[in-house]
Motif scaffolding. Structure first.
Motif, PDB file in Angstrom:
ATOM      1  N   ASN A 154       6.568  26.767 -34.181  1.00 43.33           N
ATOM      2  CA  ASN A 154       5.589  25.936 -35.153  1.00 43.33           C
ATOM      3  C   ASN A 154       6.597  25.245 -36.065  1.00 43.33           C
ATOM      4  OD1 ASN A 154       5.097  25.470 -38.309  1.00 43.33           O
ATOM      5  ND2 ASN A 154       2.944  25.361 -37.371  1.00 43.33           N
ATOM      6  N   ARG A 215      14.248  38.524 -31.196  1.00 49.13           N
ATOM      7  CA  ARG A 215      13.765  38.558 -32.634  1.00 49.13           C
ATOM      8  C   ARG A 215      13.347  37.314 -33.336  1.00 49.13           C
ATOM      9  NH1 ARG A 215      18.805  39.626 -35.417  1.00 49.13           N
ATOM     10  NH2 ARG A 215      18.792  37.483 -35.733  1.00 49.13           N
ATOM     11  N   GLN A 218       9.921  35.832 -31.925  1.00 46.92           N
ATOM     12  CA  GLN A 218       9.278  36.835 -32.349  1.00 46.92           C
ATOM     13  C   GLN A 218       8.562  36.383 -33.678  1.00 46.92           C
ATOM     14  OE1 GLN A 218       9.697  40.962 -31.510  1.00 46.92           O
ATOM     15  NE2 GLN A 218       8.193  41.544 -32.746  1.00 46.92           N
ATOM     16  N   SER A 219       9.418  36.393 -34.607  1.00 47.54           N
ATOM     17  CA  SER A 219       9.224  36.026 -35.750  1.00 47.54           C
ATOM     18  C   SER A 219       8.491  34.893 -36.000  1.00 47.54           C
ATOM     19  CB  SER A 219      10.542  36.149 -36.680  1.00 47.54           C
ATOM     20  OG  SER A 219      10.211  35.915 -38.001  1.00 47.54           O
ATOM     21  N   THR A 221       6.635  33.149 -33.583  1.00 46.17           N
ATOM     22  CA  THR A 221       5.509  33.014 -33.071  1.00 46.17           C
ATOM     23  C   THR A 221       4.474  34.091 -32.972  1.00 46.17           C
ATOM     24  OG1 THR A 221       6.379  33.754 -30.863  1.00 46.17           O
ATOM     25  CG2 THR A 221       6.605  31.564 -31.218  1.00 46.17           C
ATOM     26  N   GLY A 222       4.858  35.055 -33.359  1.00 45.46           N
ATOM     27  CA  GLY A 222       4.126  36.426 -33.561  1.00 45.46           C
ATOM     28  C   GLY A 222       3.927  36.963 -32.005  1.00 45.46           C
ATOM     29  N   TYR A 223       4.765  36.729 -31.034  1.00 44.82           N
ATOM     30  CA  TYR A 223       4.569  37.248 -29.754  1.00 44.82           C
ATOM     31  C   TYR A 223       5.940  38.130 -29.571  1.00 44.82           C
ATOM     32  CZ  TYR A 223       0.785  34.374 -28.416  1.00 44.82           C
ATOM     33  OH  TYR A 223      -0.537  33.854 -28.323  1.00 44.82           O
ATOM     34  N   ALA A 224       5.638  39.378 -29.163  1.00 42.97           N
ATOM     35  CA  ALA A 224       6.615  40.203 -28.677  1.00 42.97           C
ATOM     36  C   ALA A 224       6.526  40.656 -27.375  1.00 42.97           C
ATOM     37  CB  ALA A 224       6.725  41.378 -29.181  1.00 42.97           C
ATOM     38  N   LYS A 227       4.675  43.580 -25.475  1.00 43.25           N
ATOM     39  CA  LYS A 227       3.805  44.297 -26.258  1.00 43.25           C
ATOM     40  C   LYS A 227       2.571  43.474 -26.644  1.00 43.25           C
ATOM     41  CE  LYS A 227       7.607  46.411 -29.202  1.00 43.25           C
ATOM     42  NZ  LYS A 227       8.222  46.557 -30.647  1.00 43.25           N
ATOM     43  N   ASN A 228       2.656  42.264 -26.937  1.00 47.27           N
ATOM     44  CA  ASN A 228       1.649  41.574 -26.763  1.00 47.27           C
ATOM     45  C   ASN A 228       1.528  40.051 -25.860  1.00 47.27           C
ATOM     46  OD1 ASN A 228       3.245  40.058 -28.416  1.00 47.27           O
ATOM     47  ND2 ASN A 228       1.680  40.030 -30.163  1.00 47.27           N
TER      48      ASN A 228
END
Length: 339
Positions: A154, A215, A218-219, A221-224, A227-228
């Motif tokens: 974002n 890292r 992921q922070s 976008t929320g995507y790891a 994992k997801n």
């Protein structure tokens, strides 16, 4: 990696649910940090990959690093043995699968029947072209699908992080870069450079060469990964991974579908990567234009180019001249403006 088939194979062999999940996860980690196991098997039946997962008690006693690039939180010898066991299982799965494969005709070249030592020059082929033609996919649709399904940070989050990164660089706070040279042997050159340019002696080599970017994205976008989000690659848009700002900046990082990642770098050649990179970079230029302009202004305001030249000629007489010239070229590229 053939996750679904491997899962069924393990279940058919009688492994319990926990073991199945663990072995699949182990193999995913191998693929992530050492490359697709299927590709290793195609090339040399994993003969190059397997030795990387050797770690003896003598290695442990002598405090040697692992031969592989897979991060291990815990005992290196135990973790490495676990990965090796998982790899051997996957190889067994591939061996059994190949022995049962039928009905596939490989691509072959023609040759002179009168002299089998004289192979004719083959007609040029491209695997992307073959794939798209087989499934009747338009190349523009293929490119657009890749860009549409690439995940970016974002703008607001990217801006906050970008300002923080610049402040850290010039105020002697820790940032990371990717290792320079084989196994990071020449990374010290960049560390000295950044101490000279920014009076920052806290730049470090990223422990996995991809930890900070993963890292950060992921922070943002929320995507790891794994994992997801699956079968995506954490990738740098404009490279410059020995540049601490662009190695960590989320506007230079994306999560791209793995089938498209080779098209963004130097791994592939020809029209396909050239066309895709043109569209991909155009999209990123428009989306993150303010950040690109600010990065270019940062270079100018800190007089980076001339100071790199001065650093190389005046401060590194202790290094081999050929190494220095290569480093100078690479460092200037890392800090070249994005156009």
């Amino acid at each position: 990696m053939q996750e679904i088939k491997f899962r069924k194979w393990l279940e058919d062999k009688g492994y319990d649910t926990g073991t199945v999940k663990s072995r699949i996860y182990n193999c995913q980690r191998i693929c992530e940090f050492e490359g697709n196991i299927d590709h290793h098997y195609e090339i040399d039946k994993c003969k190059t990959l397997l030795p990387k997962l050797e770690y003896s008690t003598d290695d442990e006693r002598n405090g040697l690093p692992a031969r592989h690039n897979i991060p291990i939180n815990g005992v290196i010898r135990t973790g490495t043995a676990t990965f090796k066991q998982a790899l051997k299982l996957y190889i067994s799965f591939l061996v059994e699968g190949n022995s049962k494969a039928i009905g596939l005709t490989p691509l072959t070249n023609t040759f002179d029947q009168s002299d089998t030592s004289k192979v004719k020059e083959a007609t040029a082929i491209d695997s992307y072209a073959l794939f798209l033609h087989h499934f009747n996919i338009d190349n523009t649709d293929f490119y657009n699908f890749g860009i549409k399904n690439t995940i970016f940070a974002n703008i607001t989050i990217a801006n906050t992080q970008w300002e923080s990164l610049k402040n850290k660089l010039v105020s002697n706070q820790q940032l990371a870069i990717r290792g320079y040279g084989r196994q990071g042997i020449n990374t010290a050159l960049y560390l000295e450079l950044y101490e000279y340019l920014f009076n920052n002696n806290k730049i470090i080599q990223d422990p996995t060469n991809n930890n900070a970017p993963r890292r950060n994205i992921q922070s943002a976008t929320g995507y790891a990964i794994n994992k997801n989000i699956f079968n995506y690659q954490c990738s740098h848009v404009f490279g410059k991974t020995k540049n601490p700002l662009l190695f960590e900046a989320v506007w230079n990082i994306c999560l791209i579908p793995k089938m498209y990642d080779p098209l963004t770098g130097h791994e592939t050649t020809g029209d396909w990567p050239r066309e895709f990179q043109g569209l991909f970079h155009k999209y990123v230029f428009e989306y993150f234009k303010a950040f690109i302009d600010d990065f270019n202004n940062f270079i100018l305001s800190h007089n980076i180019e001339s100071r790199i030249n001065h650093f190389v000629t005046k401060f590194l007489t202790k290094y081999d001249s050929k190494l220095l010239m290569n480093f100078k070229e690479d460092a200037l590229s890392e800090w070249a403006m994005i156009k």
